[in-house]
Scaffold this motif. Sequence first.
Motif, mmCIF file in Angstrom:
data_model
loop_
_atom_site.group_PDB
_atom_site.id
_atom_site.type_symbol
_atom_site.label_atom_id
_atom_site.label_comp_id
_atom_site.label_asym_id
_atom_site.label_seq_id
_atom_site.Cartn_x
_atom_site.Cartn_y
_atom_site.Cartn_z
ATOM 1 N N ALA A 52 46.935 31.365 -14.112
ATOM 2 C CA ALA A 52 47.401 30.710 -12.902
ATOM 3 C C ALA A 52 47.658 31.826 -11.778
ATOM 4 O O ALA A 52 47.537 31.401 -10.606
ATOM 5 C CB ALA A 52 48.679 30.074 -13.238
ATOM 6 N N ARG A 53 48.151 32.957 -12.209
ATOM 7 C CA ARG A 53 48.609 34.086 -11.240
ATOM 8 C C ARG A 53 47.355 34.440 -10.419
ATOM 9 O O ARG A 53 47.211 34.654 -9.267
ATOM 10 C CB ARG A 53 49.381 35.165 -11.757
ATOM 11 N N ARG A 54 46.461 34.798 -11.021
ATOM 12 C CA ARG A 54 45.131 35.239 -10.549
ATOM 13 C C ARG A 54 44.461 34.271 -9.636
ATOM 14 O O ARG A 54 43.807 34.519 -8.571
ATOM 15 C CB ARG A 54 44.138 35.604 -11.557
ATOM 16 N N LEU A 55 44.593 32.913 -9.955
ATOM 17 C CA LEU A 55 43.882 31.888 -9.163
ATOM 18 C C LEU A 55 44.854 31.313 -8.258
ATOM 19 O O LEU A 55 44.581 30.617 -7.285
ATOM 20 C CB LEU A 55 43.553 30.793 -10.064
ATOM 21 N N GLY A 56 46.057 31.896 -8.035
ATOM 22 C CA GLY A 56 47.163 31.413 -7.010
ATOM 23 C C GLY A 56 47.620 29.958 -7.324
ATOM 24 O O GLY A 56 47.983 29.448 -6.270
ATOM 25 N N ARG A 57 47.754 29.596 -8.649
ATOM 26 C CA ARG A 57 48.224 28.334 -9.194
ATOM 27 C C ARG A 57 49.614 28.495 -9.709
ATOM 28 O O ARG A 57 50.112 29.582 -10.229
ATOM 29 C CB ARG A 57 47.297 27.627 -9.740
ATOM 30 N N PRO A 58 50.554 27.572 -9.430
ATOM 31 C CA PRO A 58 51.703 27.626 -10.248
ATOM 32 C C PRO A 58 51.493 27.751 -11.846
ATOM 33 O O PRO A 58 50.638 26.752 -12.159
ATOM 34 C CB PRO A 58 52.454 26.469 -9.783
ATOM 35 N N PRO A 59 52.277 28.203 -12.574
ATOM 36 C CA PRO A 59 51.788 28.286 -13.858
ATOM 37 C C PRO A 59 52.372 26.883 -14.582
ATOM 38 O O PRO A 59 53.314 26.351 -14.077
ATOM 39 C CB PRO A 59 52.662 29.385 -14.547
ATOM 40 N N ALA A 60 51.667 26.510 -15.695
ATOM 41 C CA ALA A 60 51.815 25.427 -16.368
ATOM 42 C C ALA A 60 53.196 25.390 -17.094
ATOM 43 O O ALA A 60 53.485 26.491 -17.522
ATOM 44 C CB ALA A 60 50.706 24.785 -17.028
ATOM 45 N N LYS A 61 53.869 24.438 -17.428
ATOM 46 C CA LYS A 61 55.209 24.591 -18.444
ATOM 47 C C LYS A 61 54.317 24.745 -19.796
ATOM 48 O O LYS A 61 53.316 24.031 -20.222
ATOM 49 C CB LYS A 61 55.672 22.911 -18.343
ATOM 50 N N PRO A 62 54.869 25.655 -20.481
ATOM 51 C CA PRO A 62 54.331 25.884 -21.801
ATOM 52 C C PRO A 62 54.376 24.753 -22.538
ATOM 53 O O PRO A 62 55.356 23.710 -22.699
ATOM 54 C CB PRO A 62 55.455 27.128 -22.295
ATOM 55 N N THR A 63 53.297 24.479 -23.363
ATOM 56 C CA THR A 63 53.095 23.313 -24.174
ATOM 57 C C THR A 63 53.262 23.629 -25.727
ATOM 58 O O THR A 63 53.096 24.719 -25.893
ATOM 59 C CB THR A 63 51.610 22.558 -24.031
ATOM 60 N N ASP A 64 53.460 22.667 -26.692
ATOM 61 C CA ASP A 64 53.363 22.922 -27.868
ATOM 62 C C ASP A 64 52.018 22.502 -28.621
ATOM 63 O O ASP A 64 51.542 21.620 -28.266
ATOM 64 C CB ASP A 64 54.522 21.689 -28.666
ATOM 65 N N CYS A 65 51.378 23.764 -29.157
ATOM 66 C CA CYS A 65 50.153 23.726 -29.749
ATOM 67 C C CYS A 65 50.053 22.821 -31.212
ATOM 68 O O CYS A 65 48.833 22.399 -31.391
ATOM 69 C CB CYS A 65 49.624 24.930 -30.102
ATOM 70 N N GLY A 66 51.175 22.416 -31.430
ATOM 71 C CA GLY A 66 50.843 21.592 -32.770
ATOM 72 C C GLY A 66 50.637 20.296 -32.685
ATOM 73 O O GLY A 66 50.275 19.867 -31.443
#
Length: 330
Positions: free
Chosen positions: A316-330
């Motif tokens: 997201a930083r490289r593409l200039g986007r706001p980072p997504a909220k962390p998600t649960d992989c489970g």
Amino acid sequence: MTDSEAPYRRIAADLRRRIADGELAPGDRVPSTRQLARDWNVALATATKVLALLHSEGLVRARPRVGTVVADRVPGREPPPAGQRPSAGRQRGGGEAELTRERIVRAGIEIADAEGLDALSMRGVAARLGVSAMSPYRYVDGREHLVLLMADAAFGEQGYPRMPPPGWRASLELTGRVLWGLHRRHPWLAGLSPLTRPLPLPNLATHADWALRALDGLGFDETEMLDLHILLYAHIQGLATHLESEARAADASGLSEQEWMDRQGPAMEAIVSSGRYPTFGSILRHFARTGYDLDLDALFELGLKFLLDGIEAEGARRLGRPPAKPTDCG
């Protein structure tokens, strides 16, 4: 010495008696090839022939990550007397003419799943299939070649949908879970080769291609994409090595994981009470009250989540986007 007096038949007869007497019940683990070799002072090849004979009689079966166990009994059906059952290579009426590379590879996988890769030998595979010791060499160049064929077959047991799930993260999660599941099913895969010496296996390349496609377009260059893919695989391989090593440790010591931990109690208590490791000691005292279950599946999910969260944030930083909220992989 006649074949009926051969050491492997005497050992098989002893195990057969223990199964018949109920000393070894259905589902119980039978001694591994290493344990048989040690207890009876015979070669590993001889011990392998013991389990191959009992397997051909239907008395035992391979259970991945457990070993060779006593087979479930079928009501009304008893195995034929020793020496009267046709060998595995001749059961279908075609003799050794029915031997194929696929059968050899499958027999090798069954041995490695049950006993570990150290127990694999060309002679043991031949014994399991009930063919002459040299017959597999007509289809496989040798043990090293067989291991590569086994690995490629194992990595090809599960693939991917024709249409990827939406989003790079879901695709990369799927890669991780597929590979973890395959290593769970075949723990010996983790010990095949270090990361620095990748194996040129077509079915392993399928997993790499899926992972790299998921990473493509996130702002990483080619080196970074490959590095991230390797980090994901290293996470899986690193955890999976403990599946195989735990089985070896249990086999060598005769102790379960919990029994071994119980024996370490006094030494751990000495570390805690020394006062030299305050944080570590505090954590151990906490779990002495509550208990701690080292769950490799949970560790896999935790590591996968942190890895994907890091990729998400940096992409997201490289593409200039706001980072997504962390998600649960489970």
